[in-house]
Each structure stands twice: as C-alpha cells, then as structure tokens.
Design a protein around this motif. Structure first.
Motif, PDB file in Angstrom:
ATOM      1  N   PRO A   1      12.294  -6.043   1.980  1.00  0.00           N
ATOM      2  CA  PRO A   1      10.969  -6.412   1.378  1.00  0.00           C
ATOM      3  C   PRO A   1      10.835  -6.400   0.072  1.00  0.00           C
ATOM      4  O   PRO A   1       9.997  -7.155  -0.827  1.00  0.00           O
ATOM      5  CB  PRO A   1       9.808  -5.286   1.957  1.00  0.00           C
ATOM      6  CG  PRO A   1      10.715  -4.292   2.553  1.00  0.00           C
ATOM      7  CD  PRO A   1      12.128  -4.643   2.560  1.00  0.00           C
ATOM      8  N   TRP A   2      11.715  -5.474  -0.930  1.00  0.00           N
ATOM      9  CA  TRP A   2      11.793  -5.670  -2.127  1.00  0.00           C
ATOM     10  C   TRP A   2      12.448  -7.325  -2.663  1.00  0.00           C
ATOM     11  O   TRP A   2      12.057  -7.753  -3.514  1.00  0.00           O
ATOM     12  CB  TRP A   2      12.279  -4.564  -2.787  1.00  0.00           C
ATOM     13  CG  TRP A   2      11.625  -3.309  -2.695  1.00  0.00           C
ATOM     14  CD1 TRP A   2      10.623  -2.691  -3.625  1.00  0.00           C
ATOM     15  CD2 TRP A   2      11.987  -2.347  -1.516  1.00  0.00           C
ATOM     16  NE1 TRP A   2      10.109  -1.562  -2.961  1.00  0.00           N
ATOM     17  CE2 TRP A   2      11.007  -1.217  -1.661  1.00  0.00           C
ATOM     18  CE3 TRP A   2      12.711  -2.250  -0.531  1.00  0.00           C
ATOM     19  CZ2 TRP A   2      11.041  -0.105  -0.934  1.00  0.00           C
ATOM     20  CZ3 TRP A   2      12.712  -1.125   0.257  1.00  0.00           C
ATOM     21  CH2 TRP A   2      11.825  -0.072   0.208  1.00  0.00           C
ATOM     22  N   MET A   3      13.418  -7.436  -1.798  1.00  0.00           N
ATOM     23  CA  MET A   3      14.094  -8.652  -2.176  1.00  0.00           C
ATOM     24  C   MET A   3      13.455  -9.783  -1.903  1.00  0.00           C
ATOM     25  O   MET A   3      13.070 -10.788  -2.658  1.00  0.00           O
ATOM     26  CB  MET A   3      15.406  -8.855  -1.177  1.00  0.00           C
ATOM     27  CG  MET A   3      16.218  -9.928  -1.434  1.00  0.00           C
ATOM     28  SD  MET A   3      17.517  -9.584  -2.715  1.00  0.00           S
ATOM     29  CE  MET A   3      18.578 -11.017  -2.576  1.00  0.00           C
TER      30      MET A   3
ATOM     31  N   GLU B   1       0.891  -0.435  -0.443  1.00  0.00           N
ATOM     32  CA  GLU B   1       2.253  -0.276   0.096  1.00  0.00           C
ATOM     33  C   GLU B   1       2.700   1.160   0.360  1.00  0.00           C
ATOM     34  O   GLU B   1       3.481   1.272   1.321  1.00  0.00           O
ATOM     35  CB  GLU B   1       3.218  -0.812  -0.874  1.00  0.00           C
ATOM     36  CG  GLU B   1       4.805  -0.866  -0.743  1.00  0.00           C
ATOM     37  CD  GLU B   1       5.808  -1.305  -1.783  1.00  0.00           C
ATOM     38  OE1 GLU B   1       5.672  -2.026  -2.286  1.00  0.00           O
ATOM     39  OE2 GLU B   1       6.853  -0.291  -2.019  1.00  0.00           O
ATOM     40  N   PRO B   2       2.352   2.463  -0.489  1.00  0.00           N
ATOM     41  CA  PRO B   2       2.657   3.724   0.207  1.00  0.00           C
ATOM     42  C   PRO B   2       2.135   4.163   1.194  1.00  0.00           C
ATOM     43  O   PRO B   2       2.643   4.957   1.851  1.00  0.00           O
ATOM     44  CB  PRO B   2       1.906   4.370  -1.251  1.00  0.00           C
ATOM     45  CG  PRO B   2       1.985   3.580  -2.338  1.00  0.00           C
ATOM     46  CD  PRO B   2       1.692   2.301  -1.704  1.00  0.00           C
TER      47      PRO B   2
ATOM     48  N   SER C   1       5.480  -9.221   1.479  1.00  0.00           N
ATOM     49  CA  SER C   1       6.837  -8.742   1.997  1.00  0.00           C
ATOM     50  C   SER C   1       6.612  -7.642   2.856  1.00  0.00           C
ATOM     51  O   SER C   1       7.326  -7.392   4.036  1.00  0.00           O
ATOM     52  CB  SER C   1       7.915  -8.702   1.087  1.00  0.00           C
ATOM     53  OG  SER C   1       7.651  -7.846  -0.110  1.00  0.00           O
ATOM     54  N   PHE C   2       5.835  -6.595   2.512  1.00  0.00           N
ATOM     55  CA  PHE C   2       5.746  -5.341   2.895  1.00  0.00           C
ATOM     56  C   PHE C   2       5.027  -5.737   4.295  1.00  0.00           C
ATOM     57  O   PHE C   2       5.113  -5.016   5.401  1.00  0.00           O
ATOM     58  CB  PHE C   2       5.254  -4.323   2.481  1.00  0.00           C
ATOM     59  CG  PHE C   2       6.453  -3.388   1.695  1.00  0.00           C
ATOM     60  CD1 PHE C   2       6.706  -3.746   0.666  1.00  0.00           C
ATOM     61  CD2 PHE C   2       6.980  -2.452   2.343  1.00  0.00           C
ATOM     62  CE1 PHE C   2       8.056  -3.099  -0.056  1.00  0.00           C
ATOM     63  CE2 PHE C   2       8.150  -1.806   1.801  1.00  0.00           C
ATOM     64  CZ  PHE C   2       8.510  -1.885   0.576  1.00  0.00           C
ATOM     65  N   MET C   3       3.871  -6.433   3.973  1.00  0.00           N
ATOM     66  CA  MET C   3       2.884  -6.738   5.227  1.00  0.00           C
ATOM     67  C   MET C   3       3.437  -7.467   6.294  1.00  0.00           C
ATOM     68  O   MET C   3       3.139  -7.502   7.467  1.00  0.00           O
ATOM     69  CB  MET C   3       1.832  -7.464   4.579  1.00  0.00           C
ATOM     70  CG  MET C   3       0.619  -6.604   4.027  1.00  0.00           C
ATOM     71  SD  MET C   3      -0.920  -7.461   3.645  1.00  0.00           S
ATOM     72  CE  MET C   3      -1.511  -7.905   5.534  1.00  0.00           C
TER      73      MET C   3
END
Lengths: 242, 219
Positions: A33-35, A127-128, A190-192
């Motif tokens: 997700p960071w990418m 995000e956390p 990306s995280f979602m």
C-alpha cells in the motif's frame, strides 16, 4: 510519451544539447500500500517511470544495495536523477510538485493547507486504525498467525467514530480538501483498497458520502490501473507472495 | 491584523510543534488554553475547530486548521521570507529532502521516541499509570537503530534536509525536548553528530522560549 523537463546541458565538447532525462525509477513491490500510494501519484501525473520490482520474501530491502538507497531498509524508494527519496508521502509530494502541482494546490495558501490537513488525517487518524485490521484479517491467515479479534473489534469501533468526521466533511465538500481532488484523496486509496476487500467494508459503506467519495476514487483511471497490481490477498492466494 | 490563534496549552508537545514555527517566522500569536479536566476538547465549540477533539487547532482569520504538522507547513509557507524559508518549496530538490525528513520524523523517529516519553513521563504524571518497561525497552532498541541512520546523515549534513535548517529539524523539537527529561537522554551521547545537532537546535531563541513551557509539574 512524456519528455520530462528536458535538460539544457553543456557537455565537454562545449556545445549545448537538449537531452531527455531518464525516467524515474520506483523500487518496491506493487502490492504494498505504501508503494501503491506513490504509483497512483505517478499515474495521475502522467510521469514516465520504471517500476523496479523487489522481493520482500527474498529480503531485497535489507540488502546493502538497497540500504544505500534507503538506510531504513524500506520501500518504496524513488530515484529521480540525482535525487533518491523515501517515505511514500514525501515521494508523492515530490512527484506532484514536479509534474502536477494542482493536486497539491501549492499556489493557494488556504487550499494547500486543507490538502496538508487531510493528508495528515489519513496518516495519523485513519491509517493507524485500518492498517491493523488489514494485517490481522488478510495477512495473518496466510502467515499462520492468529487474528487478534479484540484488536480488530476495537479498531472497528474507533473507525466508526473517525468515519463520522469524514462523513461530515464529505457532506459539505466534494473531496476532502475542498471541491477539487487532491493528494489528500489519493493518499487514502491504497490502504482503503485492502480494507474494503475485508468483511468490514460494510462499515464504510454505511456512510453515504464516504461511500460515494470512495467510488469516485475507484473510477479514476490512475486508481484502476494501480489496483490491477493489488490483488486483495496481497498475492498470497495465487502464490505470488511479494 | 488579528493575531493568529493556537488552541491548546503550550505545555503539550503537538502544540509546541506549532508554536516553534510561529516563533521562527516572528508572527504575533495568541495561545488559547483548552481545559482537559472539564473535557473542553470534546465539547461542540472545540469540535467545530478540530472534529477529532484533540489539540492543537489553529485559526488564521477564516481558516481553521488541525494536525500539528499541517499547521506547521501552513505557517512556514505563509510567512516565508528569504531569510526564513523552512519548506524550500521554490527548489524541487530541497523541498523533497525537507519532506523526506519531515516524514522520517513522523514515521520513524517519533514512533520510536514518543513511547519512551509517554511511558516515562506522561502516563505516570498525568494519568497515574505506571511505566511499562517492556514498551520502553523495545522503543529504546528501535530508537538506537533510528539514531544510527540520523548519525550517518548528520555527520555529512549540518541539518537533516541539507545544509539549511528546515521544518524537518523543527518538527523534532517537542518530543525530543521531553525525551531529554527521561533516564534515556544519555542515549544521544553515543551519537555525537545527532547530539551536536540537537544542542545547536536548542540554542535557537524559538526553542529556548517554547521549551520553558514544556516542563510542567502536571501535563
């Protein structure tokens, strides 16, 4: 094909030539997700780049060659000419500042402030909460660890309170920073993407403006393209473990 | 012009992060305390400023902001001069390095250092919760690895983003200041370039001034 900031360079023969700069390189695994946060920005900017795949299970990120790029031993890393950058949000800002500054609203004090606020809300509030849910619900089953259901349940309760804030915000503005799409929206994707692949997607969908905003993100060509490289199980199911 | 307003007491680290920026740019400001014991931060008047019910919030005319690092960026952007340019947004390479080290502070450095501050100072003094030594020990191990990276960086560059002070350096101030009150302050002795960088930062008038509020008896 984009010619990126063609350079005016004097070479040793003392005659000037315009050269096309080498495409940027992005190191990492596309399922991260960071990418993906960075990939979405590259696609939105229409910038020319080369994805240099690395193997997480092979420990590429801990090798000296990579530590020379990022001493924290993480991905993504962006090489842009002489610049080597890490931390996904810093990379995202650089790409947009260079190629698509309207997504940062740098020319407008109030709008750029709202972009910065909501980028940080994602980083420090949302995000956390969703990251441990994704980790426990999607990844742990594949790595043979038990899901910490208490942690997941607690996270979902926190998420509901946080989503109330998002719902209120998106009821009065089309996008997070205002009536314009920006890094603030893109950074959430990306995280979602992974959270919405879990059984807890319905928690988000209960908030109509958040749902509509999410669907608008999914409809963006940049997001569709990047999502194609993000199977909902991070590749574990098909054996393409990052 | 009405002074800008910062909501939240100067004794809190995230408020101090904003105040240091205001001091650096030399802009008039007013600090409005938000009373935690009476849960003022959860009442409608404050929620209208910061919907997450935390501090700081920041007001400049009609604009209301929250998230301390976002507020910091706004202040440093609006009040930028040739002499005080902490974001370097006019230079792609410099701005990128400022962003990298601002993110490193938030996601690498603070992740390791803040729990030590919380466990050693905040939880015991403000909440009567005893120190969780396991958390402290794990955080100290993490922090040592982070400081190795900082040592390498600061042995080659005067400041984090390059040879110029930036918001990346400023952002480290509040939690590091409190860290220096813990029994683990001596960790920095093993990292001479980091220690020198910190000591140089603390000579700045802005840091000296704001640090005086960060040492209360009760948080």
């Amino acid at each position: 094909m984009n010619y990126i900031n063609a350079h005016f360079v004097a070479n040793t023969d003392s005659h000037n030539s315009l050269i096309k700069m080498a495409p940027m390189k992005l190191y990492g695994w596309a399922v991260s997700p960071w990418m993906a946060r960075v990939l979405v920005c590259l696609e939105e900017a229409g910038a020319e780049y080369e994805l240099v795949p690395m193997s997480r299970s092979g420990g590429d990120h801990r090798q000296p060659e990579h530590l020379a790029r990022n001493p924290f031993g993480e991905i993504p890393v962006l090489e842009d000419g002489d610049l080597t950058l890490y931390q996904s949000r810093a990379i995202a800002r650089h790409i947009l500042r260079k190629y698509k500054p309207e997504l940062l609203r740098s020319d407008n004090l109030q709008e750029s402030a709202m972009v910065d606020v909501w980028v940080d809300v994602d980083a420090h509030q949302l995000e956390p909460i969703i990251r441990p849910v994704v980790f426990n619900v999607i990844i742990k089953p594949f790595t043979g660890s038990d899901c910490d259901q208490d942690l997941v349940d607690g996270s979902i309760e926190k998420l509901k309170k946080t989503l109330e804030v998002y719902e209120a915000r998106l009821s009065s503005s089309k996008y997070l920073a205002g009536d314009f799409v920006s890094l603030a929206d893109l950074t959430h994707f990306s995280f979602m993407r992974y959270f919405m692949a879990t059984q807890y997607a319905e928690v988000v969908e209960a908030y109509p403006h958040v749902k509509a905003w999410w669907e608008a993100l999914l409809a963006r060509p940049s997001v569709k393209k990047v999502m194609a490289g993000m199977p909902p199980d991070f590749g574990f199911g098909s054996g393409n473990i990052p | 012009m009405a002074p800008v307003k910062v909501f939240g007491s100067a004794r809190f680290t995230n408020v101090a992060r904003v105040l240091v920026c205001l001091e650096e740019v030399g802009v008039a400001y007013e600090v409005v305390d938000i009373d935690f014991p009476t849960k003022e931060h959860k009442k409608p008047e404050h929620l209208a400023r910061n919907p997450f019910g935390v501090i700081p919030a920041f007001q400049d005319g009609d604009l209301m902001l929250f998230e301390s690092r976002a507020i910091a960026k706004y202040i440093l952007r609006k009040y930028r001069t040739d002499e005080v340019d902490m974001l370097r947004e006019g230079n792609l390479q410099e701005a990128a390095m400022v962003d990298v080290w601002t993110e490193v502070e938030a996601h690498q450095y603070n992740q390791a250092l803040a729990p030590i501050v919380m466990e050693c100072i905040i939880y015991p003094t403000a909440y009567g919760i005893p120190t969780n030594q396991k958390v402290v020990d794990e955080s100290v191990d993490k922090l040592k690895k982070v400081l190795e990276v900082y040592e390498a960086r600061l042995s080659e560059h005067e400041y984090l983003a390059g040879n110029f002070i930036s918001s990346a350096d400023l952002s480290h101030f509040p939690f590091t200041c409190r860290f220096m009150e813990t029994p683990y302050a001596s960790l920095f002795d093993s990292f001479p370039s980091v220690k020198a960088w910190w000591e140089k930062l603390m000579l700045r008038p802005s840091m000296k001034k704001i640090s005086t509020n960060l040492h209360p008896k009760m948080v």
